[in-house]
Design an enzyme around this catalytic site. Structure first.
Site, PDB file in Angstrom:
ATOM      1  CG  HIS A  18      -1.892   1.108   1.309  1.00  0.00           C
ATOM      2  ND1 HIS A  18      -3.063   1.023   2.054  1.00  0.00           N
ATOM      3  CD2 HIS A  18      -1.909   2.347   0.759  1.00  0.00           C
ATOM      4  CE1 HIS A  18      -3.742   2.157   1.938  1.00  0.00           C
ATOM      5  NE2 HIS A  18      -3.045   2.987   1.166  1.00  0.00           N
ATOM      6  CG  HIS A  20      -1.444   6.225  -2.592  1.00  0.00           C
ATOM      7  ND1 HIS A  20      -2.645   6.039  -3.221  1.00  0.00           N
ATOM      8  CD2 HIS A  20      -1.624   5.803  -1.314  1.00  0.00           C
ATOM      9  CE1 HIS A  20      -3.526   5.542  -2.370  1.00  0.00           C
ATOM     10  NE2 HIS A  20      -2.933   5.388  -1.197  1.00  0.00           N
ATOM     11  CG  HIS A 198      -7.674   3.452  -0.026  1.00  0.00           C
ATOM     12  ND1 HIS A 198      -7.031   2.866  -1.085  1.00  0.00           N
ATOM     13  CD2 HIS A 198      -6.749   4.246   0.586  1.00  0.00           C
ATOM     14  CE1 HIS A 198      -5.764   3.291  -1.107  1.00  0.00           C
ATOM     15  NE2 HIS A 198      -5.571   4.127  -0.103  1.00  0.00           N
ATOM     16  CD  GLU A 201      -7.260   6.739   4.943  1.00  0.00           C
ATOM     17  OE1 GLU A 201      -7.875   6.772   3.854  1.00  0.00           O
ATOM     18  OE2 GLU A 201      -6.143   7.300   5.109  1.00  0.00           O
ATOM     19  CG  ASP A 279      -1.473   5.715   2.756  1.00  0.00           C
ATOM     20  OD1 ASP A 279      -1.781   5.455   1.588  1.00  0.00           O
ATOM     21  OD2 ASP A 279      -2.290   6.213   3.570  1.00  0.00           O
ATOM     22  CG  ASP A 280       0.036   8.981   0.453  1.00  0.00           C
ATOM     23  OD1 ASP A 280       0.041   8.933  -0.789  1.00  0.00           O
ATOM     24  OD2 ASP A 280      -0.935   8.643   1.138  1.00  0.00           O
TER      25      ASP A 280
HETATM   26  N1  HPA Z   1      -6.488   7.515   1.557  1.00  0.00           N
HETATM   27  C1  HPA Z   1      -7.220   7.772   0.482  1.00  0.00           C
HETATM   28  N2  HPA Z   1      -6.698   8.218  -0.642  1.00  0.00           N
HETATM   29  C2  HPA Z   1      -5.381   8.400  -0.710  1.00  0.00           C
HETATM   30  C3  HPA Z   1      -4.580   8.145   0.368  1.00  0.00           C
HETATM   31  C4  HPA Z   1      -5.164   7.668   1.562  1.00  0.00           C
HETATM   32  O1  HPA Z   1      -4.517   7.410   2.591  1.00  0.00           O
HETATM   33  N3  HPA Z   1      -3.322   8.435  -0.023  1.00  0.00           N
HETATM   34  C5  HPA Z   1      -3.380   8.845  -1.301  1.00  0.00           C
HETATM   35  N4  HPA Z   1      -4.630   8.832  -1.734  1.00  0.00           N
HETATM   36 ZN    ZN Z   2      -3.695   4.861   0.642  1.00  0.00          ZN
END
Ligand code: HPA
Ligand code: ZN
Length: 337
Positions: A18, A20, A198, A201, A279-280
């Site tokens: 996971h 991006h 997703h 969250e 994630d990012d």
């Molecule tokens: N959640 C939803 N969309 C996203 C995320 C995330 O953590 N990171 C990049 N796009």
């Molecule tokens: Zn994500």
């Protein structure tokens, strides 16, 4: 003395399910690309960008994340972005990755789909050959846009099914429930794509149910809200449906107040197939190693738990059987050292 350390966690063979690619854009590269492409930025320098990375929720982050992605225009930009992430993987002993990309973030700005996919897939191919990092690429639909746009994106991808292994769903979760994308997920399945999304969250546990039952996904991205619903927990445990959890992201986006209250290890001990992911990473303070380190520092992650988390990632991955076997052997050998 503890049986593991920060350097052990860096050496630990890891798998990332996971991440991006647009979220791996480091401020330094953002400035370099802005200059190369003559794109004005709202920031005066790298430090100002880093200071702006304080978020109170997902939307707060997404607003900055989509701004940052505007510096990506040419094939070489997408290559450089992906390659920089893969070099980081090499540094942190991440052996297999299943990164997301958001084509609509780029096609909506007039960047052709082909430019995005060529840059990314060339870097992934080079990583396999030169760094020994295997991968499966996942294309995400932006859930704040309508399903027609997602269907258009799916159609665009038809030429590139050799490079794209699955589809996912990301961006603003609240108010954009899974069923909004039931047709496009059904069409993607017919095209042979693996399905992830997703869910849970910021959105409720019911979005996880609906992602499983309406979208037919095989793996849930985030999914931490499952802990609110005992019946859902049983389903996840009994069917070993994987969750790609992102600890540092969850704290940065205030899904948890602090790492000490994160529930990932509680879920692991209950038998959920949870995995650790970044994630990012450029926005949330760390890549794979930093996520593991934070679990160790704040939740007392043990050696056995760290190894189980990586095993879960191998099981949950879309790597071919033979590669999975290879990854297991590497992990077993490391564990025995
Ligand atoms: N959640 C939803 N969309 C996203 C995320 C995330 O953590 N990171 C990049 N796009
Ligand atoms: Zn994500």
């Amino acid at each position: 003395m503890s049986e593991i350390s920060h350097s052990w966690l860096n050496e630990l063979p890891k798998i990332e399910l996971h991440v991006h690619l647009e979220g791996t854009l480091e401020p330094e590269l953002m400035f370099e690309l802005a200059k190369r492409n003559s794109i004005p930025l709202n920031f005066s320098g790298v430090n100002e960008v880093k200071e702006a990375y304080q978020f109170s929720n997902l939307q707060d982050f997404l607003d900055i994340y989509y701004q940052g992605a505007q510096v990506l225009l040419h094939e070489q930009d997408f290559y450089d972005l992906t390659w920089a992430y893969l070099l980081k993987c090499k540094e942190q002993n991440v052996l297999h990755v299943e990164p997301f990309f958001d084509p609509q973030t780029h096609t909506d700005r007039g960047v052709p789909f082909k430019v995005v996919i060529n840059g990314i897939s060339d870097a992934l191919a080079d990583a396999e050959e030169r760094l020994g990092i295997s991968s499966k690429l996942i294309m995400c639909f932006l859930r704040h846009l309508d399903e027609t746009s997602a269907i258009e994106t799916l159609k665009n991808s038809a030429e590139y099914t050799d490079y794209i292994y699955g589809v996912g769903l990301d961006s603003s979760e609240k108010g954009n429930p899974p069923e909004k994308f039931s047709n496009v997920f059904s069409a993607a399945k017919d095209m042979g794509y693996k399905l992830v999304a997703h869910a849970g969250e910021e959105g409720p546990a019911s979005y996880i149910w609906r992602s499983l039952d309406i979208l037919n996904i095989e793996r849930i991205d985030h999914g931490i809200r499952a802990i609110d619903d005992p019946e859902l927990m049983l389903r996840l445990i009994n069917n070993q449906i994987p969750l790609t959890v992102c600890p540092l992201s969850n704290v940065k986006l205030k899904v948890f107040e602090e790492m000490a209250s994160h529930t990932i290890l509680e879920m692991l001990e209950q038998g959920v197939c949870v995995t650790v992911n970044s994630d990012d990473p450029s926005y949330f303070g760390g890549y794979m190693t930093e996520n593991f380190v934070s679990l160790y520092d704040n939740l007392g992650l043990s050696k056995d738990q760290a190894l189980r988390l990586v095993k879960n990632s191998i099981d949950a991955s879309f790597a071919p059987k033979k590669r999975k076997k290879g990854l297991y052997s590497i992990l077993d050998e490391f564990a025995a050292e």
